[in-house]
Design an enzyme around this catalytic site. Sequence first.
Site, PDB file in Angstrom:
ATOM      1  CG  LEU A   7      -1.881  -1.125   1.445  1.00 16.67           C
ATOM      2  CD1 LEU A   7      -2.707  -0.876   2.706  1.00 16.67           C
ATOM      3  CD2 LEU A   7      -2.792  -1.304   0.247  1.00 16.67           C
ATOM      4  CG  ASP A   8       1.250   5.679  -2.096  1.00 17.35           C
ATOM      5  OD1 ASP A   8       2.430   5.899  -1.787  1.00 17.35           O
ATOM      6  OD2 ASP A   8       0.445   6.574  -2.402  1.00 17.35           O
ATOM      7  CG  LEU A   9       1.472   7.182   4.237  1.00 16.21           C
ATOM      8  CD1 LEU A   9       0.583   6.348   5.136  1.00 16.21           C
ATOM      9  CD2 LEU A   9       2.723   7.633   4.986  1.00 16.21           C
ATOM     10  CG  ASP A  10       2.125  10.736   1.383  1.00 18.09           C
ATOM     11  OD1 ASP A  10       1.638  10.847   2.521  1.00 18.09           O
ATOM     12  OD2 ASP A  10       3.348  10.827   1.148  1.00 18.09           O
ATOM     13  CG  ASP A 179      -2.140   8.626  -4.896  1.00 18.09           C
ATOM     14  OD1 ASP A 179      -1.273   8.051  -4.199  1.00 18.09           O
ATOM     15  OD2 ASP A 179      -2.002   9.788  -5.319  1.00 18.09           O
TER      16      ASP A 179
END
Length: 227
Positions: A7-10, A179
Amino acid sequence: MIEFLFLDLDDTILDFRKAERIAVAKTIRDFGVEPTEEVLDLYHRINKAHWEMLERGELTREEVMVNRFAALFRELGAKPDASACAKDYEHNLSIGHYFLPGAEEAVEALHRKYRLFLASNGTASVQKGRLTSANLYRFFERVFVSQELGFNKPSKAFFDACFARIPGFDPAKAAMVGDSLTSDIQGGINAGITTVWVNPEHRPWGDIKPDYEIEGLSQLEKLLETV
């Protein structure tokens, strides 16, 4: 069947745009620049362009950190010290977090079913502060930040470094969720794993096509049941 979930964070888990605007506003005000909406929008555009140059290998991380503020001040005809401003901004950004709608609950639910890993291009000190503030470390088996690995998404080297640190890893059972088409999705493609694009605004794909698309993390668990 997916077992390993990156998973990406931002702007995937945490609302980076909100955190960015708050931190930039405080920072540039401290350096004598009024943070109007127009100025904040200008910074956002400049920052995005600099991160894309990093992804293409045209700038180093250190250059991005300082040059984005130098570019902003040039546009505004202002003369603060860009290096000092960059340091102040990183501190301001590291001390707050804002979850995207449903993201915290989604990560907690996903962590009960999958081996979760965070994969971020962010600055290590900033991401550590935000992850700690949001109490997110408890959900991830490992946290991978590009500054610590020495490689940036979307390079295959970033993902190879992650994979090498995961016991029993199988790329056929892995997915990258984020995203950014140019960072997360292109990175997943380069690494040969499944990609899921978080796209709440229904932007067009362009030349980079994800395997799947969702509006937010709250839709991910149901999607993965079909993959």
